[in-house]
Design an enzyme around this catalytic site. Sequence first.
Site, short mmCIF file in Angstrom:
data_model
loop_
_atom_site.label_atom_id
_atom_site.label_comp_id
_atom_site.label_asym_id
_atom_site.label_seq_id
_atom_site.Cartn_x
_atom_site.Cartn_y
_atom_site.Cartn_z
CG ASP A 259 10.78 4.17 75.08
OD1 ASP A 259 10.72 5.30 74.57
OD2 ASP A 259 10.23 3.87 76.16
CB SER B 180 10.74 6.91 81.90
OG SER B 180 9.80 5.89 81.98
CG HIS C 200 8.27 6.92 77.27
ND1 HIS C 200 9.05 5.82 77.51
CD2 HIS C 200 7.96 7.42 78.48
CE1 HIS C 200 9.21 5.65 78.81
NE2 HIS C 200 8.56 6.62 79.43
#
Length: 392
Positions: free
Chosen positions: A133, A211, A99
């Site tokens: 992801d 992230s 993402h």
Amino acid sequence: MTGGRWWRGVSLATVLCCTLSAPAWAARRGETERLWVEAQQRSVREERSALSQVARSAMPAVVSITTTQPGTNAEGEQQKGIGSGVIIHPDGYILTSAHVIEGAEGISISVLSERGYPEEYVAELVGEDERTDFALLKIDAGRKLPVLKLASASRVDVGDWVVVIGNPFGLTHSVTAGVVSAKGRTDVTPNGRDGDFDYMQVDASINPGNSGGPVLDVHGDVVAIANAVNVAGQGIGFAIPVDIAKAVVPHLQKYGRVRRGWMGVSVLDCTPDAIEAYGLAHARGVVVSEVADGGPASRAGLQVGDVIEGLDTGKVERAAKLRWQVAARGVGRSVLLRVRRGERPLKLRVKLEELPTEASEVAPAIAAPSRGTHPDEQPGTGGSGRPDAPSP
């Protein structure tokens, strides 16, 4: 009289002995307490020193990621996203969250030079996978780069210390530390997106931009990848076990995507409701709720109501875990299912095919990624803050 005087003498000697030894005993007790306090302080200093050493050693192998996105912001400037990554190969391969780079028109990587200064490189997207992801990037730095070892989430348990390094809010190479709060979080589904993973929960601070950054154990090895945060809470961050990354990276490098194995079934955990609905007795495993017509499982003879108790040599205990185990086996491999149909045990061999685009191997959703949201909304990732794309 002589005996009496002798006894009184013994008693007096005993009293004098105890009286004279009391200060020595008190001194010894005080010394013991002092040594205990010093040991405790030394233990805390050693833990802090160990975490500091982990952070210093890992820093050169952690990168900051900046992406350019379509469109402009309110000031008319190019939309940008931020994230983090881990160098996993000296030739410049970088692991991050999918993402972070989703929809990016350009990807820039900031790496610490050998002298500690940031160096900027343009990255190539090698492959990405929404369901786990994860994404794999590649840069050409013209030199061998430092790397971090991908270990296993099994290396840490609840209560163990971990270190998180990343790029929160663009603050490069920020370090936070905390403990593992929980493992196997399958009840966390930010923005409702489904995925082939479950979360490790940590209380180390994770924010937008973290992230893709590493979660390290006290040995400095990667045990998870920072992924999501509950923005309405404090000390509630989520990371994906690195074991999943290790399974998908070879696919990303070879195919640019993950080729998942597929059986063609939907299964449910053996909850009391499922046991009652399917009339199961002493069920251990997962119950088959649907079998795709003409799929691998159908051809092998699997039926609705069957209980899958084992896959190859391992036990099957959760529906979500079975999905990942089947997916990770890959395409074309045969697996042996240990099944119970009523009171009758069966063994069925299923040859896996590639997961169709629309297929869902397991009914219940498990932990999934999202992006930064308003504090009153659902948990989001420590990613770029852009809105979610639709689930596949």
